[in-house]
Design a protein around this motif. Structure first.
Motif, PDB file in Angstrom:
ATOM      1  N   ALA A 204       0.817  -1.211   0.000  1.00 31.90           N
ATOM      2  CA  ALA A 204       0.000   0.000   0.000  1.00 31.90           C
ATOM      3  C   ALA A 204       0.852   1.263   0.000  1.00 31.90           C
ATOM      4  O   ALA A 204       0.367   2.329  -0.386  1.00 31.90           O
ATOM      5  CB  ALA A 204      -0.931  -0.003   1.215  1.00 31.90           C
ATOM      6  N   GLY A 205       2.094   1.148   0.439  1.00 34.92           N
ATOM      7  CA  GLY A 205       2.988   2.311   0.427  1.00 34.92           C
ATOM      8  C   GLY A 205       3.008   3.108   1.709  1.00 34.92           C
ATOM      9  O   GLY A 205       3.539   4.222   1.735  1.00 34.92           O
ATOM     10  N   ALA A 206       2.461   2.560   2.779  1.00 31.03           N
ATOM     11  CA  ALA A 206       2.503   3.266   4.060  1.00 31.03           C
ATOM     12  C   ALA A 206       3.925   3.358   4.590  1.00 31.03           C
ATOM     13  O   ALA A 206       4.258   4.273   5.344  1.00 31.03           O
ATOM     14  CB  ALA A 206       1.608   2.556   5.079  1.00 31.03           C
ATOM     15  N   HIS A 207       4.769   2.398   4.185  1.00 32.30           N
ATOM     16  CA  HIS A 207       6.166   2.384   4.622  1.00 32.30           C
ATOM     17  C   HIS A 207       7.097   2.064   3.464  1.00 32.30           C
ATOM     18  O   HIS A 207       6.726   1.358   2.529  1.00 32.30           O
ATOM     19  CB  HIS A 207       6.375   1.340   5.726  1.00 32.30           C
ATOM     20  N   TRP A 208       8.301   2.606   3.551  1.00 31.25           N
ATOM     21  CA  TRP A 208       9.394   2.146   2.716  1.00 31.25           C
ATOM     22  C   TRP A 208       9.867   0.791   3.266  1.00 31.25           C
ATOM     23  O   TRP A 208       9.654   0.494   4.443  1.00 31.25           O
ATOM     24  CB  TRP A 208      10.563   3.123   2.775  1.00 31.25           C
ATOM     25  N   GLY A 209      10.530   0.001   2.430  1.00 30.84           N
ATOM     26  CA  GLY A 209      11.081  -1.249   2.922  1.00 30.84           C
ATOM     27  C   GLY A 209      12.069  -1.017   4.056  1.00 30.84           C
ATOM     28  O   GLY A 209      12.088  -1.753   5.043  1.00 30.84           O
ATOM     29  N   GLN A 210      12.870   0.043   3.952  1.00 25.12           N
ATOM     30  CA  GLN A 210      13.875   0.341   4.970  1.00 25.12           C
ATOM     31  C   GLN A 210      13.251   0.728   6.308  1.00 25.12           C
ATOM     32  O   GLN A 210      13.901   0.587   7.354  1.00 25.12           O
ATOM     33  CB  GLN A 210      14.808   1.449   4.490  1.00 25.12           C
ATOM     34  N   ASP A 211      12.019   1.163   6.293  1.00 26.90           N
ATOM     35  CA  ASP A 211      11.329   1.425   7.560  1.00 26.90           C
ATOM     36  C   ASP A 211      11.181   0.138   8.354  1.00 26.90           C
ATOM     37  O   ASP A 211      11.182   0.167   9.596  1.00 26.90           O
ATOM     38  CB  ASP A 211       9.934   2.023   7.306  1.00 26.90           C
ATOM     39  N   ASP A 212      11.084  -0.984   7.625  1.00 28.37           N
ATOM     40  CA  ASP A 212      10.911  -2.289   8.264  1.00 28.37           C
ATOM     41  C   ASP A 212      12.242  -3.003   8.483  1.00 28.37           C
ATOM     42  O   ASP A 212      12.571  -3.379   9.606  1.00 28.37           O
ATOM     43  CB  ASP A 212       9.997  -3.176   7.410  1.00 28.37           C
ATOM     44  N   TYR A 213      13.013  -3.197   7.393  1.00 27.79           N
ATOM     45  CA  TYR A 213      14.218  -4.017   7.533  1.00 27.79           C
ATOM     46  C   TYR A 213      15.380  -3.266   8.181  1.00 27.79           C
ATOM     47  O   TYR A 213      16.380  -3.873   8.540  1.00 27.79           O
ATOM     48  CB  TYR A 213      14.639  -4.657   6.204  1.00 27.79           C
ATOM     49  N   ILE A 214      15.254  -1.948   8.340  1.00 30.27           N
ATOM     50  CA  ILE A 214      16.220  -1.198   9.134  1.00 30.27           C
ATOM     51  C   ILE A 214      15.568  -0.747  10.439  1.00 30.27           C
ATOM     52  O   ILE A 214      15.942  -1.183  11.527  1.00 30.27           O
ATOM     53  CB  ILE A 214      16.766   0.027   8.376  1.00 30.27           C
ATOM     54  N   GLY A 215      14.555   0.113  10.347  1.00 32.33           N
ATOM     55  CA  GLY A 215      13.914   0.654  11.549  1.00 32.33           C
ATOM     56  C   GLY A 215      13.228  -0.389  12.396  1.00 32.33           C
ATOM     57  O   GLY A 215      13.406  -0.440  13.617  1.00 32.33           O
ATOM     58  N   GLY A 216      12.431  -1.259  11.767  1.00 32.41           N
ATOM     59  CA  GLY A 216      11.707  -2.270  12.520  1.00 32.41           C
ATOM     60  C   GLY A 216      12.628  -3.281  13.163  1.00 32.41           C
ATOM     61  O   GLY A 216      12.464  -3.643  14.335  1.00 32.41           O
ATOM     62  N   VAL A 217      13.619  -3.753  12.408  1.00 37.65           N
ATOM     63  CA  VAL A 217      14.577  -4.719  12.953  1.00 37.65           C
ATOM     64  C   VAL A 217      15.397  -4.088  14.070  1.00 37.65           C
ATOM     65  O   VAL A 217      15.652  -4.708  15.113  1.00 37.65           O
ATOM     66  CB  VAL A 217      15.498  -5.252  11.833  1.00 37.65           C
ATOM     67  N   LEU A 218      15.804  -2.847  13.862  1.00 38.74           N
ATOM     68  CA  LEU A 218      16.589  -2.128  14.873  1.00 38.74           C
ATOM     69  C   LEU A 218      15.830  -2.039  16.194  1.00 38.74           C
ATOM     70  O   LEU A 218      16.369  -2.332  17.267  1.00 38.74           O
ATOM     71  CB  LEU A 218      16.935  -0.745  14.337  1.00 38.74           C
ATOM     72  N   MET A 219      14.553  -1.636  16.117  1.00 39.81           N
ATOM     73  CA  MET A 219      13.736  -1.524  17.329  1.00 39.81           C
ATOM     74  C   MET A 219      13.577  -2.874  18.018  1.00 39.81           C
ATOM     75  O   MET A 219      13.681  -2.989  19.244  1.00 39.81           O
ATOM     76  CB  MET A 219      12.338  -0.983  16.972  1.00 39.81           C
ATOM     77  N   ALA A 220      13.323  -3.903  17.224  1.00 41.02           N
ATOM     78  CA  ALA A 220      13.114  -5.235  17.791  1.00 41.02           C
ATOM     79  C   ALA A 220      14.388  -5.768  18.444  1.00 41.02           C
ATOM     80  O   ALA A 220      14.337  -6.393  19.502  1.00 41.02           O
ATOM     81  CB  ALA A 220      12.633  -6.195  16.693  1.00 41.02           C
TER      82      ALA A 220
END
Length: 265
Positions: A204-220
């Motif tokens: 849908a475009g709510a996030h860039w991939g890097q929001d997940d594989y960088i930001g999301g992984v970093l937070m987790a």
């Protein structure tokens, strides 16, 4: 008969250091101009590939519209919860309740870390708009279904896209389950579900991939490190288990409900 403790109130220096070091490496890569440009190019190509068919393929459009609705997040949450509290799958039946409260404790820690990191992103100018607000010719599901955006919180854009909060929850669940997994099949299923359920926001475009594989992984990673590899999860899950014991004693009297491992344990 005493129930075995799932968590031990001690520091695991190697696990803590590894999680924090991995998070710092990811952040460093993201901030490195050349790597950041490569990530952006990859995200743009992937987004074009999965987003453009929304305009022409009705099945594809309906599938990801449903996946982008807020009620679907609740369905995902129930699936993740079911796998977490299913006795003798990843966690032994007598440890399921402690595992449940341990995850809740780590999840709360994730929310704190997410709030602090978001403030840092705002301060340092790391925040950015969703890819759907940047890419030309982006297909917006909210344009196709404007009524769903208002009534069911259809999400396909945000002015605060980094890090991916939805993905960070999926990832901390996957990491939490992985460190306790006993078979390779469990790990494969856990990560397949985490990847699948993170896709709607990307399509849908709510996030860039890097929001997940960088930001999301970093937070987790930070939440796992400071939650699981320190005494935090042992003390927090133990306290929550004791405080809620009267409630679970009452639930044990309910037919069918008392068959759940998290209730009967």
């Amino acid at each position: 008969m005493n129930k075995p403790d799932l968590f031990q109130p001690r520091w695991n220096a190697s696990g803590l250091i590894l999680c924090n070091l991995a998070a710092l490496v990811l952040l460093g890569l993201w901030l490195w101009p050349s790597a950041h440009e490569a990530m952006t190019a990859f995200d743009q190509g992937f987004y074009t590939w999965v987003n453009q068919p929304l305009a022409t393929n009705t099945t594809w459009r309906y599938l990801w519209t449903v996946g982008s609705l807020r009620p679907f997040d609740a369905v995902v949450g129930l699936i993740l919860l079911f796998l977490l509290i299913r006795g003798d799958w990843v966690f032994r039946a007598v440890q399921v309740r402690q595992a449940f409260w341990g995850f809740i404790a780590v999840l709360l820690l994730l929310l704190v870390i997410r709030a602090l990191f978001s403030k840092l992103c705002d301060r340092l100018g790391w925040q950015h708009d969703s890819i759907s607000m940047v890419m030309p010719n982006a297909v917006h599901l909210s344009d196709w279904f404007p009524h769903l955006e208002k009534t069911w919180e259809l999400k396909d854009r945000s002015s605060n896209s980094f890090p991916g909060d939805h993905a960070s929850v999926l990832l901390i669940w996957a990491m939490y389950m992985t460190v306790a997994a006993r078979r390779a099949g469990q790990v494969v299923l856990v990560w397949a579900l985490a990847a699948l359920f993170s896709l709607p926001r990307l399509v849908a475009g709510a996030h860039w991939g890097q929001d997940d594989y960088i930001g999301g992984v970093l937070m987790a990673l930070l939440a796992l490190g400071w939650g699981y590899y320190t005494p935090f999860v042992a003390h927090a899950s133990g306290w929550l288990t004791r405080v809620t014991a009267p409630l679970f004693n009452l639930l044990q009297r309910l037919p069918l409900v008392n068959r759940l491992s998290v209730i009967s344990a």
